[in-house]
Design an enzyme around this catalytic site. Structure first.
Site, PDB file in Angstrom:
ATOM      1  N   GLU A 193       3.335   6.550   2.217  1.00  0.00           N
ATOM      2  CA  GLU A 193       3.796   5.681   3.291  1.00  0.00           C
ATOM      3  C   GLU A 193       2.868   4.504   3.637  1.00  0.00           C
ATOM      4  O   GLU A 193       2.350   4.409   4.749  1.00  0.00           O
ATOM      5  CB  GLU A 193       4.070   6.508   4.556  1.00  0.00           C
ATOM      6  CG  GLU A 193       5.206   7.500   4.347  1.00  0.00           C
ATOM      7  CD  GLU A 193       5.554   8.310   5.586  1.00  0.00           C
ATOM      8  OE1 GLU A 193       4.756   8.313   6.554  1.00  0.00           O
ATOM      9  OE2 GLU A 193       6.619   8.958   5.586  1.00  0.00           O
ATOM     10  N   GLU A 313      10.919  11.565   0.672  1.00  0.00           N
ATOM     11  CA  GLU A 313      11.038  12.310   1.926  1.00  0.00           C
ATOM     12  C   GLU A 313      12.310  11.903   2.654  1.00  0.00           C
ATOM     13  O   GLU A 313      12.621  10.715   2.760  1.00  0.00           O
ATOM     14  CB  GLU A 313       9.852  12.029   2.862  1.00  0.00           C
ATOM     15  CG  GLU A 313       8.530  12.616   2.458  1.00  0.00           C
ATOM     16  CD  GLU A 313       7.447  12.358   3.517  1.00  0.00           C
ATOM     17  OE1 GLU A 313       7.813  12.098   4.694  1.00  0.00           O
ATOM     18  OE2 GLU A 313       6.257  12.397   3.169  1.00  0.00           O
TER      19      GLU A 313
END
Length: 526
Positions: A193, A313
């Protein structure tokens, strides 16, 4: 007798001929988990025999936290849980880790060795070896995910105050070498991320994630030319904001080219409004607006047959109508594009999403599995699943006026046993914990309070976390004296009974670097 035997043989041959003929008319199947090393061709991932495969997996976190081991090992054996993952149809484990876990002196904890006898005395890296070895034994693949530089939390960039860029790359090369002869480790997710000032193709070597990922990917491939390189997106491109790591709009202008062809897989993360109420969730056309949103952020890469994209995710507790609409739309999109995925997550102790398992670490959440059923690995694939001939350019959404923050989708809370150094600050500045103090017994809603090392500062922000999990921001309160405060409901903290639970206060400066931390251990009455 001979005529009867001959007749039976003839019938068998005829039946087999019919079956083979029918199979030739059926759509091509995507294999659950192909053999050997995988590579890419266009938007597809192929096994070593050239068969199309799809990642259909699950995230199992813990190695990146202060436990330095996958979570749940206090409740069950790791092999038992991995057998269950396999039985539910998952073919891949995304295994988060921190670079701290790779260092000497990081000691695994939170493990019941009566259930995991072969993990006794092992380092975090050796526990990773055990997970990889058993995954290979039962036919699962593993993707290693550099989730955090250290156990205190995520970092916006691939380096931090505790991890240099060179150490980040050398750690990856070490892992690439360690598993160079083991095709179970099918991919390496370079950094979890990227966000905030991480940019894509901006040319600034200190923030250009596209350039850093290219450099690290080539460094890994110089050691192991067979492994897939997973590259996540960023948060913003040309003032278009999205989830942390979820924006791949820049690939159109600045695609990644690696030294070994057929090894690149782009990756994104996506979440529902319960994680953070982004603007598109309140659009009047929701959820019908999501397909074009995904097209613009990353789907165009698949639909133009440029490269595979893997949704590393996505997850939800399924508690709201909006969340249910979101996952239905995403599953439909993934199915239509045959996109690979790993669900967040296996663990029940993910504060934002919950897990596939219930709090007992055994019972399966059947509602979630039912949502995932349409995209399990062995799915029929049409001859032209992504309309390759239809060139789809990124659709530029209306820019948001300011960055859309992403609520950290990482775990909260996660178990970490206590240590003798729990109440030691990690820097010269000392945090003054007002509440909860060490060994306090609490229940219900609690006011977490602590003072910054210098009392008050516009250049520092304080967060709290439980058991090495998500960092949660605190707000300034000048009652009595300047301090930081956050209301925290501990009534849901049940994963380790009455505790103790490890509450950590973390201070970061404006550059996102941790400058102090201090902890207390508390008990919870339910």
């Amino acid at each position: 007798m001979k005529n009867s035997t001959a007749l039976r043989i003839l019938l068998v041959v005829v039946n087999l001929t019919i079956v083979w003929s029918l199979q030739s008319l059926l759509p091509q199947k995507i294999l659950a988990a192909g053999g050997g090393w995988w590579h890419t061709s266009g938007s597809q991932i192929l096994d070593d025999s050239g068969h199309t495969v799809k990642i259909a997996g699950i995230n199992w976190f813990g190695l990146e936290t202060g436990s330095f081991a996958p979570h749940g090992l206090w409740a069950r054996g790791y092999k038992d849980m991995m057998d269950q993952m396999k039985s539910l149809g998952f073919n891949t484990i995304r295994l988060p880790f921190s670079n701290q876990a790779l260092n000497n002196g990081s000691t695994p904890n939170g493990i019941d060795y009566s259930k995991n006898a072969d993990l006794q005395g092992l380092s975090p890296l050796q526990i990773m070896d055990k997970v990889v070895a058993y995954a290979g034994q039962i036919g699962l693949k593993v993707i290693l995910d550099q989730h955090r530089p250290d156990s205190s939390g995520q970092s916006a960039l691939w380096y931090s105050s505790s991890l240099s860029e060179s150490k980040w790359m050398s750690d990856w090369q070490m892992l690439a070498q360690r598993y160079a002869n083991n095709s179970t480790v099918i991919g390496m997710d370079l950094h979890n991320e990227p966000h905030d000032n991480a940019c894509w193709g901006c040319g600034d070597p200190s923030t250009d994630w596209q350039a850093a990922a290219t450099k690290a990917g080539n460094a890994i491939l110089s050691v192991n030319p067979n492994v897939l390189i997973m590259v996540e997106g960023v948060q913003a491109y040309n003032n278009n904001w999205y989830w942390w790591g979820g924006n791949l709009m820049g690939v159109k202008d600045h695609p990644i080219t690696l030294s070994v062809p057929g090894r690149l897989v782009y990756s994104v993360h996506d979440y529902p409004s319960s994680v953070n109420n982004q603007p598109w969730f309140s659009d009047p056309s929701y959820p019908n607006n999501l397909s074009s949103l995904w097209d613009s952020m990353w789907g165009y890469i698949v639909k133009n047959n440029a490269a595979p994209v893997w949704v590393g995710e996505f997850g939800t507790k399924l508690e709201t109508t909006s969340d249910q609409q979101w996952i239905d739309a995403l599953v439909s999109y993934l199915k239509g594009t045959q996109t690979s995925w790993t669900y967040w997550c296996w663990n029940p102790n993910s504060g934002d999403t919950g897990g596939i398992l219930a709090d007992d670490w055994q019972t399966v959440n059947q509602a979630k599995m039912q949502k995932l059923q349409p995209i399990e690995a062995a799915l029929p694939m049409t001859a032209d699943p992504v309309a390759v001939n239809a060139v789809v350019a990124p659709v530029t959404p209306t820019p948001t006026s300011a960055p859309v923050p992403m609520a950290v989708s990482q775990i909260s809370p996660t178990p970490t046993p206590t240590t003798a150094a729990n109440n030691q600050a990690s820097s010269a500045g000392d945090i003054n914990i007002w509440w909860p103090v060490n060994n306090a017994t609490v229940s219900g809603l609690q006011p977490f309070k602590a003072q910054l090392p210098n009392g008050s500062s516009n250049n520092e922000t304080m967060y709290w976390q439980v058991d090495g999990g998500q960092l949660n921001s605190m707000y300034e309160n000048n009652t009595d004296a300047p301090h930081e405060e956050a209301p925290v409901d501990v009534s849901s903290w049940k994963w380790r009974g009455n505790g103790p639970y490890h509450v950590n206060f973390v201070v970061k400066n404006n550059q996102g670097n941790m400058v102090a931390q201090k902890s207390s251990d508390i008990n919870v009455v339910h």
